[in-house]
Design an enzyme around this catalytic site. Sequence first.
Site, PDB file in Angstrom:
ATOM      1  N   HIS A  63      -0.715  11.789  21.866  1.00  0.00           N
ATOM      2  CA  HIS A  63      -2.110  11.596  22.256  1.00  0.00           C
ATOM      3  C   HIS A  63      -2.649  12.623  23.230  1.00  0.00           C
ATOM      4  O   HIS A  63      -3.794  12.387  23.688  1.00  0.00           O
ATOM      5  CB  HIS A  63      -2.391  10.184  22.694  1.00  0.00           C
ATOM      6  CG  HIS A  63      -2.180   9.021  21.586  1.00  0.00           C
ATOM      7  ND1 HIS A  63      -1.653   7.977  22.099  1.00  0.00           N
ATOM      8  CD2 HIS A  63      -2.411   9.069  20.307  1.00  0.00           C
ATOM      9  CE1 HIS A  63      -1.391   7.168  20.905  1.00  0.00           C
ATOM     10  NE2 HIS A  63      -1.908   7.946  20.009  1.00  0.00           N
ATOM     11  N   HIS A  64      -1.972  13.943  23.108  1.00  0.00           N
ATOM     12  CA  HIS A  64      -2.315  14.816  24.019  1.00  0.00           C
ATOM     13  C   HIS A  64      -3.862  15.349  23.809  1.00  0.00           C
ATOM     14  O   HIS A  64      -4.357  15.944  24.398  1.00  0.00           O
ATOM     15  CB  HIS A  64      -1.241  15.912  24.268  1.00  0.00           C
ATOM     16  CG  HIS A  64      -1.102  16.937  23.233  1.00  0.00           C
ATOM     17  ND1 HIS A  64      -0.624  16.704  21.908  1.00  0.00           N
ATOM     18  CD2 HIS A  64      -1.890  18.110  22.991  1.00  0.00           C
ATOM     19  CE1 HIS A  64      -0.843  17.572  21.130  1.00  0.00           C
ATOM     20  NE2 HIS A  64      -1.407  18.455  21.646  1.00  0.00           N
ATOM     21  N   LYS A  69      -3.834  13.413  13.779  1.00  0.00           N
ATOM     22  CA  LYS A  69      -3.791  13.742  12.625  1.00  0.00           C
ATOM     23  C   LYS A  69      -2.433  13.949  11.568  1.00  0.00           C
ATOM     24  O   LYS A  69      -1.507  14.298  12.122  1.00  0.00           O
ATOM     25  CB  LYS A  69      -4.578  14.965  12.276  1.00  0.00           C
ATOM     26  CG  LYS A  69      -5.027  15.702  11.298  1.00  0.00           C
ATOM     27  CD  LYS A  69      -6.635  15.606  10.944  1.00  0.00           C
ATOM     28  CE  LYS A  69      -6.804  15.758   9.415  1.00  0.00           C
ATOM     29  NZ  LYS A  69      -6.477  14.871   8.633  1.00  0.00           N
ATOM     30  N   LYS A  93       2.884  21.395  14.549  1.00  0.00           N
ATOM     31  CA  LYS A  93       2.059  22.345  13.485  1.00  0.00           C
ATOM     32  C   LYS A  93       0.817  22.510  14.020  1.00  0.00           C
ATOM     33  O   LYS A  93       0.235  23.671  13.879  1.00  0.00           O
ATOM     34  CB  LYS A  93       2.255  21.628  12.393  1.00  0.00           C
ATOM     35  CG  LYS A  93       1.828  22.409  11.064  1.00  0.00           C
ATOM     36  CD  LYS A  93       1.830  21.465   9.837  1.00  0.00           C
ATOM     37  CE  LYS A  93       3.202  20.815   9.550  1.00  0.00           C
ATOM     38  NZ  LYS A  93       2.774  20.180   8.125  1.00  0.00           N
ATOM     39  N   ASP A  98      -3.282  26.059  16.509  1.00  0.00           N
ATOM     40  CA  ASP A  98      -4.317  26.243  17.226  1.00  0.00           C
ATOM     41  C   ASP A  98      -5.382  25.079  16.462  1.00  0.00           C
ATOM     42  O   ASP A  98      -6.739  25.370  16.485  1.00  0.00           O
ATOM     43  CB  ASP A  98      -5.235  27.095  17.657  1.00  0.00           C
ATOM     44  CG  ASP A  98      -4.267  28.256  18.690  1.00  0.00           C
ATOM     45  OD1 ASP A  98      -3.306  27.595  19.415  1.00  0.00           O
ATOM     46  OD2 ASP A  98      -4.133  29.308  18.433  1.00  0.00           O
ATOM     47  N   LYS A 105       1.379  10.469  11.192  1.00  0.00           N
ATOM     48  CA  LYS A 105       1.997  10.574   9.874  1.00  0.00           C
ATOM     49  C   LYS A 105       1.729   9.312   9.277  1.00  0.00           C
ATOM     50  O   LYS A 105       2.100   8.151  10.252  1.00  0.00           O
ATOM     51  CB  LYS A 105       3.397  11.193   9.653  1.00  0.00           C
ATOM     52  CG  LYS A 105       3.828  11.573   8.284  1.00  0.00           C
ATOM     53  CD  LYS A 105       2.892  12.919   8.103  1.00  0.00           C
ATOM     54  CE  LYS A 105       3.166  13.296   6.331  1.00  0.00           C
ATOM     55  NZ  LYS A 105       2.571  14.696   6.477  1.00  0.00           N
ATOM     56  N   SER A 360      -8.153  20.597   6.880  1.00  0.00           N
ATOM     57  CA  SER A 360      -8.633  19.366   7.165  1.00  0.00           C
ATOM     58  C   SER A 360      -9.666  19.503   8.595  1.00  0.00           C
ATOM     59  O   SER A 360     -10.544  18.714   8.363  1.00  0.00           O
ATOM     60  CB  SER A 360      -7.477  18.437   7.273  1.00  0.00           C
ATOM     61  OG  SER A 360      -7.167  18.081   6.233  1.00  0.00           O
TER      62      SER A 360
END
Length: 467
Positions: A63-64, A69, A93, A98, A105, A360
């Site tokens: 959650h940084h 995603k 990833k 960036d 997931k 995305s």
Amino acid sequence: MKGYKFYEQVNAAFDEAAQYTTYDKGLLSQMKICNDVLHITFPVELDNGKIEVIEAWRVEHSHHKMPTKGGIRYSMTVNEDETMALSALMTYKCAVVDVPFGGAKGGIKIDKSKYSQRELEHITRRYAFELIKKNFIGPGTDVPAPDYGTGAQEMGWILDTFRQMSTDLNADGCVTGKPVEMGGIRGRTEATGRGVYFGIKEACDNKEDMKELGLTPGIEGKTFVIQGLGNVGYHAALYMIEAGAKLVGVAEIDGSIYSEAGIDLEKLMEYKAETGGVTGFEGTETLEKSNSVLESDCDILIPAALENQINEENAGKIKAKIIGEAANGPTTARGHEIIKKRGALIIPDNYLNAGGVTVSYFEWLKNIQHVRFGRMGKRFEENSYKKILSVIETISDRKFTEKELSFLAKGGGEAELVDSGLEETMINAYNEMNELRKKHDVDLRTAAFISAINKVGTIYERMGIFP
Ligand code: NAD
């Protein structure tokens, strides 16, 4: 941690890279751990009236950055270990390229081929409902996307379910990879494969690195083998061929085929759609063992199916000088060591298949901005180019043809801007990673992890620990 093999492998790669950073041990542990692990079971009524219990997961690794995603996978291989490992890979990833998201997931343990469309829709909508109930989905919380066994259709069902239960103005951004008509973005379907191509191209264009491998620079003329002709594999192969590479081998679920003369990709896709497999395709030799084509003569091997495909059993027999990891986790730690010893270049998954999450991110931006990329500027750009061209015509006495004008004065629409943003991302990240590789004398996988740890670590250091 008994039973957590894939997650352990990801953590082992993290630990290897962490030696080249200076972060506190506790902070490194926080970076590695999965913040939230959701395991759900729910019933679904089948077409024959019977009830089946379905098992599924969603894991938010870090959650940084918010939202988190990561894709949703439909496969019988789905389990907690796999989902945790893949969610961790998503964090690293996103950091490497960036993209400002934490990793997540999800997965449903089903064999998709055993269900009707109606049953799949019910399973998907019920899964989405469970995620909504538990606050594991939302444009600012956690944003799923397609992965193995899922695509635009499933994402469309998830969005519709979310919309039924939410008045959030940004609801469209609760999921990416959805159909364009529902707020999806042009270029998302092909994005992961397109990114795989950009990444391999960047590696092949590096003269110094190619010399070390004993290869000539450039993609043109290189032979390649692909495992898995699904979304990622097909699109990666398509762009590789467009750039002049030759597809000589394919491994699919039913077996593998090889042809030194090259394989016609579009005809093979038609054949696969008709027969459900690739074996027996005209002009190719069908190999006895389904995965033995991975060991055949080629310059580049692209595993684009599932994890653990290159392992201690076959790594020693693989001849390719470049392994482009399009799938997540296709090479085991042992397989990696064997290939590395042989001096081949492994372009790691946590960089190479980041094209999907990159596009995305563009889709999510489009959704929360509520405007399509290019809508505001395209005509303006075209008119500006036309003015410049007309001045050139005046001063040079040169009249441009209609064809030249439409080519030279073309403004960027959504598809062009997405493609350009993706190319820029893949090129920059590759060079950043390659510099770290050379600086620390490590392989590209370790370099990618160093890059990720540094980027995530800086954020953790700055935000401190909430009491
Ligand atoms: P997909 O379901 O579209 O395609 C997978 C293909 O692999 C299928 O054609 C299947 O028949 C084949 N396959 C399965 N097992 C095989 C085996 N043992 N040997 C040969 N072929 C086999 O899935 P996808 O979306 O293309 O995903 C492939 C990989 O890429 C996965 O590891 C996934 O996590 C990763 N990935 C996908 C995306 C994305 O945007 N779809 C993004 C990042 C990473």
